[in-house]
Design a protein around this motif. Structure first.
Motif, mmCIF file in Angstrom:
data_model
loop_
_atom_site.group_PDB
_atom_site.id
_atom_site.type_symbol
_atom_site.label_atom_id
_atom_site.label_comp_id
_atom_site.label_asym_id
_atom_site.label_seq_id
_atom_site.Cartn_x
_atom_site.Cartn_y
_atom_site.Cartn_z
ATOM 1 N N ILE A 82 0.847 -1.191 0.000
ATOM 2 C CA ILE A 82 0.000 0.000 0.000
ATOM 3 C C ILE A 82 0.887 1.247 0.000
ATOM 4 N N PRO A 83 0.660 2.204 -0.903
ATOM 5 C CA PRO A 83 1.499 3.419 -0.961
ATOM 6 C C PRO A 83 1.559 4.143 0.380
ATOM 7 N N LEU A 84 2.711 4.739 0.661
ATOM 8 C CA LEU A 84 2.909 5.421 1.943
ATOM 9 C C LEU A 84 1.936 6.583 2.123
ATOM 10 N N ASP A 85 1.641 7.302 1.024
ATOM 11 C CA ASP A 85 0.724 8.438 1.166
ATOM 12 C C ASP A 85 -0.684 7.978 1.523
ATOM 13 N N VAL A 86 -1.081 6.790 1.060
ATOM 14 C CA VAL A 86 -2.397 6.252 1.406
ATOM 15 C C VAL A 86 -2.418 5.841 2.874
ATOM 16 N N LYS A 87 -1.358 5.178 3.320
ATOM 17 C CA LYS A 87 -1.269 4.801 4.735
ATOM 18 C C LYS A 87 -1.323 6.031 5.627
ATOM 19 N N SER A 88 -0.601 7.074 5.199
ATOM 20 C CA SER A 88 -0.559 8.315 5.973
ATOM 21 C C SER A 88 -1.930 8.958 6.049
ATOM 22 N N GLU A 89 -2.654 8.946 4.929
ATOM 23 C CA GLU A 89 -3.988 9.553 4.914
ATOM 24 C C GLU A 89 -4.960 8.781 5.796
ATOM 25 N N LEU A 90 -4.902 7.458 5.741
ATOM 26 C CA LEU A 90 -5.782 6.639 6.571
ATOM 27 C C LEU A 90 -5.510 6.875 8.058
ATOM 28 N N LYS A 91 -4.240 6.965 8.410
ATOM 29 C CA LYS A 91 -3.874 7.225 9.807
ATOM 30 C C LYS A 91 -4.350 8.616 10.228
ATOM 31 N N PHE A 92 -4.235 9.561 9.312
ATOM 32 C CA PHE A 92 -4.666 10.931 9.595
ATOM 33 C C PHE A 92 -6.181 10.993 9.813
ATOM 34 N N ILE A 93 -6.937 10.280 8.970
ATOM 35 C CA ILE A 93 -8.397 10.255 9.114
ATOM 36 C C ILE A 93 -8.795 9.666 10.462
ATOM 37 N N ASP A 94 -8.154 8.566 10.845
ATOM 38 C CA ASP A 94 -8.458 7.942 12.141
ATOM 39 C C ASP A 94 -8.164 8.898 13.296
ATOM 40 N N LYS A 95 -7.069 9.637 13.169
ATOM 41 C CA LYS A 95 -6.696 10.575 14.238
ATOM 42 C C LYS A 95 -7.729 11.688 14.376
ATOM 43 N N ILE A 96 -8.178 12.233 13.238
ATOM 44 C CA ILE A 96 -9.184 13.299 13.270
ATOM 45 C C ILE A 96 -10.481 12.790 13.892
ATOM 46 N N LEU A 97 -10.906 11.597 13.481
ATOM 47 C CA LEU A 97 -12.150 11.048 14.012
ATOM 48 C C LEU A 97 -12.071 10.836 15.526
ATOM 49 N N GLN A 98 -10.887 10.469 16.010
ATOM 50 C CA GLN A 98 -10.702 10.280 17.450
ATOM 51 C C GLN A 98 -10.761 11.613 18.192
ATOM 52 N N GLU A 99 -10.372 12.687 17.516
ATOM 53 C CA GLU A 99 -10.316 14.005 18.155
ATOM 54 C C GLU A 99 -11.641 14.761 18.066
ATOM 55 N N PHE A 100 -12.619 14.205 17.364
ATOM 56 C CA PHE A 100 -13.880 14.915 17.168
ATOM 57 C C PHE A 100 -14.640 15.172 18.469
ATOM 58 N N ASP A 101 -14.639 14.206 19.336
ATOM 59 C CA ASP A 101 -15.408 14.325 20.578
ATOM 60 C C ASP A 101 -14.604 15.059 21.647
ATOM 61 N N ILE A 102 -15.266 15.986 22.331
ATOM 62 C CA ILE A 102 -14.626 16.750 23.410
ATOM 63 C C ILE A 102 -15.206 16.296 24.742
ATOM 64 N N ASP A 103 -14.339 15.967 25.665
ATOM 65 C CA ASP A 103 -14.774 15.546 26.995
ATOM 66 C C ASP A 103 -15.519 16.694 27.667
ATOM 67 N N GLU A 104 -16.646 16.377 28.270
ATOM 68 C CA GLU A 104 -17.447 17.394 28.944
ATOM 69 C C GLU A 104 -16.658 18.081 30.055
ATOM 70 N N GLU A 105 -15.731 17.370 30.673
ATOM 71 C CA GLU A 105 -14.922 17.972 31.735
ATOM 72 C C GLU A 105 -14.046 19.095 31.191
ATOM 73 N N ILE A 106 -13.564 18.891 29.971
ATOM 74 C CA ILE A 106 -12.735 19.935 29.358
ATOM 75 C C ILE A 106 -13.561 21.193 29.147
#
Length: 237
Positions: free
Chosen positions: A34-58
């Motif tokens: 799998i091309p490195l740029d594709v791997k990088s994009e997939l990892k980037f998408i996963d990271k953004i999706l993980q950051e979408f939710d904000i903890d109510e405590e914050i």
């Protein structure tokens, strides 16, 4: 400005759709292929999706009012943004207060840069260059399209010329009706033995005809431009 929940939902759908497209495209590909740029994009998408939710405590810990220390420097930047907003009042619903404009800048950056797949992975220098090169890119695209059109037209004309010369007879025997065809002059042997005139040599008839043609074409372009500018009305002069 968009509502956060509304934008979050639409952006999540777009990112998940993009991730699914990439996963499906490389579903039968070995991980190491799998091309490195594709791997990088997939990892980037996963990271953004993980950051979408904000903890109510914050959110609970954050102050409800944000103070920004003003200075001549900051005021100059703010006024320039205000001038832009006044020229584009729909961007802030006709409101130009400091809190509105700062909020607009934050939302604009997040929606168009921080969470935009085409911009989010660019560093500051790359992003600035992309913004500054936007106009030249548009011009380059137009020029590329024009050159492609010229290339297609020349190829078409050459093909037509080649085919036309294949059917022009050298002579016809009137007694038996036999048609004698000459060798097509557009061939390597003819060029090697006799050469050919070009539009670059001003002393030959081809170049002179070409110059006259350019004058006529330039005149017609001006007439067409005038025709559109006047709404289809042209003088007889």
């Amino acid at each position: 400005m968009k509502d956060a929940i509304e934008f979050k939902t639409s952006q999540m759908k777009a990112l998940i759709k993009r991730r699914n497209v990439l996963n499906k495209k490389y579903d039968t590909t070995l991980p190491e292929d799998i091309p490195l740029d594709v791997k990088s994009e997939l990892k980037f998408i996963d990271k953004i999706l993980q950051e979408f939710d904000i903890d109510e405590e914050i959110f609970a810990k954050q102050g409800k009012t944000i103070n920004i220390k003003n200075s001549r420097n900051e005021e100059w930047y703010f006024q320039q943004m205000k001038h832009w907003a006044e020229r584009n009042p729909r961007s802030t619903n006709g409101q130009f207060g400091k809190s509105t404009l700062y909020r607009f800048a934050l939302h604009f950056f997040v929606e168009n840069i921080a969470l935009n797949a085409n911009n989010a992975r660019l560093n500051y220098s790359e992003l600035a260059q992309k913004v500054n090169d936007a106009n030249s890119t548009k011009s380059d695209s137009k020029l590329t399209a024009q050159l492609a059109n010229v290339e297609n037209l020349l190829g078409f004309l050459l093909t037509m010329q080649q085919r036309q010369l294949e059917y022009i007879p050298e002579g016809i025997n009137l007694e038996n009706g036999f048609v004698k065809y000459a060798i097509n002059p557009i061939n390597p042997t003819e060029f090697q033995q006799f050469g050919t005139p070009t539009e670059l040599n001003p002393s030959n008839e081809l170049a002179q005809s070409y110059e006259e043609y350019k004058k006529i074409r330039s005149r017609d372009k001006q007439l067409i431009k005038k025709y559109h500018q006047t709404g289809g009305q042209l003088d007889d002069d």
